[in-house]
Scaffold this active site. Structure first.
Site, PDB file in Angstrom:
ATOM      1  CE  LYS A 294      -7.154  13.549   0.329  1.00 49.28           C
ATOM      2  NZ  LYS A 294      -6.986  12.462  -0.561  1.00 49.28           N
ATOM      3  NE  ARG A 295      -4.130   9.804  10.217  1.00 47.97           N
ATOM      4  CZ  ARG A 295      -3.668   9.087  10.984  1.00 47.97           C
ATOM      5  NH1 ARG A 295      -4.215   8.022  11.288  1.00 47.97           N
ATOM      6  NH2 ARG A 295      -2.470   9.169  11.876  1.00 47.97           N
TER       7      ARG A 295
ATOM      8  CG  HIS B 224      -1.918  -0.944   1.205  1.00 50.96           C
ATOM      9  ND1 HIS B 224      -3.236  -0.835   0.861  1.00 50.96           N
ATOM     10  CD2 HIS B 224      -1.897  -2.467   1.869  1.00 50.96           C
ATOM     11  CE1 HIS B 224      -3.798  -1.969   0.994  1.00 50.96           C
ATOM     12  NE2 HIS B 224      -2.981  -2.829   1.566  1.00 50.96           N
TER      13      HIS B 224
ATOM     14  CB  THR C 108     -10.317   4.391  -0.754  1.00 51.03           C
ATOM     15  OG1 THR C 108      -9.718   4.940   0.587  1.00 51.03           O
ATOM     16  CG2 THR C 108      -9.744   3.140  -1.310  1.00 51.03           C
TER      17      THR C 108
ATOM     18  CE  LYS D 158     -14.231   5.096   1.101  1.00 49.22           C
ATOM     19  NZ  LYS D 158     -13.136   5.127   2.244  1.00 49.22           N
TER      20      LYS D 158
ATOM     21  CE  LYS E 267      -2.989  10.599   3.262  1.00 47.56           C
ATOM     22  NZ  LYS E 267      -3.555   9.695   2.201  1.00 47.56           N
TER      23      LYS E 267
HETATM   24  C1  26Q Z   1       3.067   0.306  10.527  1.00 45.71           C
HETATM   25  C2  26Q Z   1       4.205   0.250  11.544  1.00 45.71           C
HETATM   26  C3  26Q Z   1       4.126   0.851  12.867  1.00 45.71           C
HETATM   27  C4  26Q Z   1       2.935   1.521  12.917  1.00 45.71           C
HETATM   28  C5  26Q Z   1       2.167   1.767  12.134  1.00 45.71           C
HETATM   29  C6  26Q Z   1       2.233   1.405  10.766  1.00 45.71           C
HETATM   30  C7  26Q Z   1       1.441   1.691   9.794  1.00 45.71           C
HETATM   31  C8  26Q Z   1      -0.039   1.688  10.025  1.00 45.71           C
HETATM   32  C9  26Q Z   1      -0.833   2.063   9.056  1.00 45.71           C
HETATM   33  C10 26Q Z   1       1.599   1.967   8.478  1.00 45.71           C
HETATM   34  C11 26Q Z   1       0.825   2.261   7.518  1.00 45.71           C
HETATM   35  C12 26Q Z   1      -0.608   2.452   7.865  1.00 45.71           C
HETATM   36  C13 26Q Z   1      -1.796   2.653   6.644  1.00 45.71           C
HETATM   37  C14 26Q Z   1      -1.350   3.028   5.559  1.00 45.71           C
HETATM   38  C15 26Q Z   1      -2.534   3.475   4.673  1.00 45.71           C
HETATM   39  O1  26Q Z   1      -3.420   3.701   4.769  1.00 45.71           O
HETATM   40  N1  26Q Z   1      -2.279   3.295   3.181  1.00 45.71           N
HETATM   41  C16 26Q Z   1      -3.451   3.666   2.500  1.00 45.71           C
HETATM   42  O2  26Q Z   1      -3.888   2.567   1.874  1.00 45.71           O
HETATM   43  C17 26Q Z   1      -4.840   2.734   0.987  1.00 45.71           C
HETATM   44  C18 26Q Z   1      -5.713   1.531   0.680  1.00 45.71           C
HETATM   45  O3  26Q Z   1      -4.823   0.954  -0.079  1.00 45.71           O
HETATM   46  C19 26Q Z   1      -4.688   3.560  -0.261  1.00 45.71           C
HETATM   47  O4  26Q Z   1      -5.700   4.096  -0.835  1.00 45.71           O
HETATM   48  C20 26Q Z   1      -3.763   4.811   0.153  1.00 45.71           C
HETATM   49  O5  26Q Z   1      -3.145   5.492  -0.904  1.00 45.71           O
HETATM   50  C21 26Q Z   1      -2.532   4.290   1.085  1.00 45.71           C
HETATM   51  O6  26Q Z   1      -1.996   5.522   1.896  1.00 45.71           O
END
Ligand code: 26Q
Length: 829
Positions: free
Chosen positions: A562-563, A371, A670, A674, A568
């Site tokens: 979004k975050r 991702h 995503t 939406k 972004k």
């Molecule tokens: C990893 C290790 C330690 C702490 C946190 C994390 C961690 C947690 C969440 C790393 C990444 C995430 C989330 C990532 C995320 O939401 N990515 C998004 O995924 C979506 C679904 O595929 C995409 O549409 C987005 O582009 C992408 O940014």
């Protein structure tokens, strides 16, 4: 493969299955009495909510039990979706909708003087995810059930999910999310199921009684995992799948030996340490944190999940040989990548399979979804930490690595640099375990989440793995569920669409194309515009009631939710607002149609720059909204605590969707889908799924700006200097000067200095380079919005052409190309 003979009698339906309003009323009162110990007159809103939730859950159980029974009997191929996050959103309204009892329930409650809407609003959602990745997992669970594919979502039951965001003096303040406080009625605990997970200790090597080599991992501490199941109903079918989340519990409630010797505190501490594992979700996305607790969480839920799958498998078989025929394991990013190692450990150490056979099972079962393209977001773990916590898994990882690197040597003789890049262990400086490499080595399929993303993956972060096994790489463009994000979030649009083209689109979103001719139907367009205006009005009313912010629904609702992340580029958006504000001060009648620029999103608590961007949005909002000379031509709002519940109110109310990441950085997005599905037009870069959205809705209905991913690369290659851009960008200079002047920080000239300096000196996400193009494009937007008929026509065509972006389509692709899993019919007696 030997089969144990075992079958169950069909489940007995309970009496609480009627979908009739009078029966719902009776069962509601019964639940109020039996579950809450209350009678109607003294019950609180929470009592009412719980009683209704149990009444709904009762009606879900028949489908659930029948599905479990059918899947078990047929030994169906089951998808195990492993994800550290599931952002499932509010359950009450969704489950009422899926069961088709929203109106009967509304009437039953109304007879008791209770408002269904109040109870829906009362519900607190389980925020067990950060953002896109967690929500995607929830959309996929919805689609799996709707497509009748047997599936289990495996994850962690965090006691505290993503923090609640409050805003004080314009700054984000994080508040603990106590989502379980009032009870979560949708889950069913299974304390009878427990799996042990070991941490620390050491490994003893030797021969067992039969003289076979065995590794025995002992010592350290053992934590137990126990599951909580939440049923996930398919829409328009009788299938139900399960979301199974693990909670960590201590082996013993109190260590009795320690207790007896008077060391009461040590006993309690051990318990706390064990149970801490499922305590809290790490609130940062896009960042590995290197925290030992996070590694423990990952191993904990992966080990529990795999032990659980093997347990279920062995109910019908005498050995785990053939496991991969029954299970397709999908790794949602690298967070569960330890599954590769742990499945090997369970098969070899615990079940005595030969290495090669175990490796065949593991790789045939496992597939990996990436991702991210940000190299700094790839997970790695310090080797000493890994060894300390997971000594036996590390040995297995070394053995996987040894065999893998032997293969690479054969394919690329003498290419030591390649070997070093592909190794599961990064040997430069402090040694680290590379989770993306592990996921690639252990999987038969590797996919990105949008066409551009998958292409760039193969060229950049996973290039070496693509060189070795190009046939393993594929793309599955993300999708979103129309049930939650159109049907539930936007009932008025749903009614209009259904009136025009029938209701089949809710399960076959491509049918939205039947809407095309209506884009030229003036009467339909007028109703479509009314639906949009009412959604904007509803949202504006809520914003005024909950946050005292007033917006005029007749203005252009321009949204970025979004975050918060530099890539972004919310700051690109704010700087454009500042430039527009300064322009309106110079030319009160310039600037196009009145706009309401709306932001929302959480910043990771440790991400200072993201928090500063939130502060800046509030600083700008404060000045702009108080400036009466603008005559409401521009307003700025920040919606606090963006979550699934708020998202469902926001998406339908947007005219314009901001998808403005630096090209090559957003894997898919995503939210873009939406918004567009709810009739917003997009302003965006050629990034992530924007590329495919634009291809499908048509370029004349999409506001494109900015450098392409290739141009971004070229720009860096030739030496990018933001200062040079600034020399020829007076509007950007003016905006940055305004930040430095203290105008948006009550005179504090230093507040935004870290942000301004970052932009002027480095500009890592090319805000300056894309600024002029963005401003120009926003002028196109303004011109377009000034022709409401043409705008509405484009909005209708957006909706009509978004059918591809259903998560049902994504899941069909996973099922046929990656999982080889098919539908199983469930019949209710
Ligand atoms: C990893 C290790 C330690 C702490 C946190 C994390 C961690 C947690 C969440 C790393 C990444 C995430 C989330 C990532 C995320 O939401 N990515 C998004 O995924 C979506 C679904 O595929 C995409 O549409 C987005 O582009 C992408 O940014």
């Amino acid at each position: 493969m030997t089969e144990k003979r075992r079958s169950f009698a069909p489940p007995v339906p309970t009496s609480r299955t009627s979908l009739d309003s009078a029966e719902i009323e009776k069962d509601f009162l019964e639940n109020l009495f039996c579950q809450q110990g209350k009678f109607h007159e003294v019950a609180t809103r929470n009592d009412h909510y719980l009683a209704l939730a149990y009444t709904v859950r009762d009606r879900m159980l028949q489908r659930w039990v029948a599905s479990a029974h059918t899947y078990f009997d047929q030994a169906s191929r089951t998808v195990a979706y492993l994800s550290a996050e599931f952002l499932i959103g509010p359950q009450l309204d969704h489950n009422l909708m899926v069961l088709g009892i929203t109106e009967p329930a509304r009437q039953a409650l109304a007879r008791l003087g209770i408002s269904l809407d109040d109870l829906v609003l009362h519900e607190e959602e389980p925020g067990l995810g950060n953002g896109g990745l967690g929500r995607l997992a929830a959309c996929y669970m919805d689609s799996l059930a709707t497509l009748k594919i047997p599936a289990i979502g495996y994850g962690i039951r965090y006691e505290f999910g993503i923090f609640d965001q409050q805003i004080r003096d314009g700054w984000q303040v994080e508040v603990a999310d106590r989502w379980l406080r009032l009870g979560f009625p949708w889950e069913i605990a299974h304390p009878d199921i427990e799996h042990p997970v070991r941490f620390g200790g050491h490994v003893e090597h030797g021969d067992d009684a039969e003289g076979r080599y065995r590794a025995v991992w002992t010592g350290g501490r053992v934590v137990m995992g126990t599951p909580y199941d939440t049923p996930i109903l398919g829409y328009g079918v009788t299938n139900a799948n399960v979301l199974r989340l693990w909670q960590a519990i201590s082996v013993q409630s109190l260590d009795l030996s320690a207790f007896n010797t008077g060391d009461h505190y040590r006993a309690v501490e051990e318990r706390i340490a064990s149970e801490t594992i499922s305590r809290v979700l790490y609130p940062s996305d896009q960042a590995y944190s290197g925290k030992a607790l996070r590694l423990q969480q990952q191993y904990f839920f992966v080990s529990c999940s795999l032990q659980d799958m093997i347990r279920i498998y062995l109910q019908k078989h005498t050995s785990p040989a053939g496991f991969d025929a029954r299970y397709a394991i999908q790794l949602n990013d690298t967070h569960p990548a330890l599954a590769v190692v742990e499945l090997m450990r369970l098969l070899v150490d615990e079940h005595g399979l030969p290495w090669d056979e175990a490796w065949g099972i593991t790789t045939r079962a496992t597939a990996y979804t990436n991702h991210t393209l940000l190299p700094e977001a790839l997970e790695t773990w310090p080797l000493p930490m890994f060894r300390e916590l997971l000594p036996r898994p590390l040995e297995i990882l070394y053995e996987i690595n040894r065999r893998f690197l032997d293969d690479v040597r054969v394919r690329f003789p003498g290419d030591d640099e390649r070997l070093a890049r592909m190794s599961l262990v990064d040997e430069h400086g402090e040694k680290r375990v590379r989770m993306a490499n592990l996921a690639c080595v252990g999987s038969h399929s590797i996919n990105g989440v949008a066409a551009l993303h998958s292409e760039l993956l193969a060229q950049t972060v996973l290039r070496d793995f693509h060189d070795l096994h190009p046939e393993r790489f594929t793309n599955v463009t993300n999708g979103v569920t129309p049930r939650r994000f159109v049907q539930l979030a936007n009932p008025e649009l749903t009614a209009l669409l259904t009136e025009a083209i029938g209701s089949s689109w809710t399960r076959d979103l491509e049918r939205l194309s039947d809407l095309e001719p209506f884009a030229h139907d003036a009467a339909f367009a007028a109703r479509f515009a009314e639906v949009k205006l009412r959604a904007k009005t509803r949202f504006a009313e809520r914003l005024r009631r909950d946050h005292g912010i007033s917006l005029d629904p007749h203005t252009l609702f321009d949204m970025q939710v979004k975050r918060i992340h530099e890539y972004k580029r919310q700051h690109l958006n704010v700087l454009r607002v500042v430039a527009l504000y300064l322009k309106l001060k110079r030319e009160p009648h310039g600037g196009g149609p009145p706009r309401s620029v709306i932001f929302g999103g959480k910043a990771a608590p440790g991400y200072g720059m993201a928090k500063l961007i939130i502060r800046l949005i509030h600083g700008v909002a404060e000045v702009v909204n108080a400036d009466t000379t603008l005559q409401s031509r521009l307003r700025v709002a920040f919606v606090p605590d963006f979550n699934v519940k708020n998202a469902m109110l926001l998406y339908p109310a947007a005219d314009l969707s901001e998808q403005i990441s630096t090209a090559g950085k957003e894997a898919s997005g995503t939210g873009n889908m939406k918004f567009s599905l709810n009739g917003a037009l997009t302003i965006g870069t050629l990034d992530g799924a924007n590329v495919e959205i634009r291809e499908r809705v048509g370029k004349e209905h999409f506001f494109l700006f900015g450098l392409t991913a290739a141009e971004v690369e070229a720009r860096w290659a030739k030496g990018y200097r933001p200062a040079e851009v600034l020399e020829h960008a007076p509007e950007l200079q003016g905006a940055l000067e305004a930040l430095r002047s203290g105008l948006f920080s009550r005179g504090d000239r230093g507040m935004y200095e870290p942000l301004v300096r970052s932009l002027v000196e480095v500009d890592p996400f090319l805000v300056c380079a894309d600024f002029a193009s963005y401003l120009e494009c926003q002028e196109d937007v303004s011109r377009a919005f000034s022709d409401p008929r043409a705008w509405t026509r484009s909005a209708i065509l957006n909706v009509a052409r978004m059918g591809y972006f259903s998560s049902d389509r994504s899941i069909r692709e996973y099922a046929s190309r990656i999982w080889r899993a098919g539908p199983v019919d469930v019949v209710l007696d």
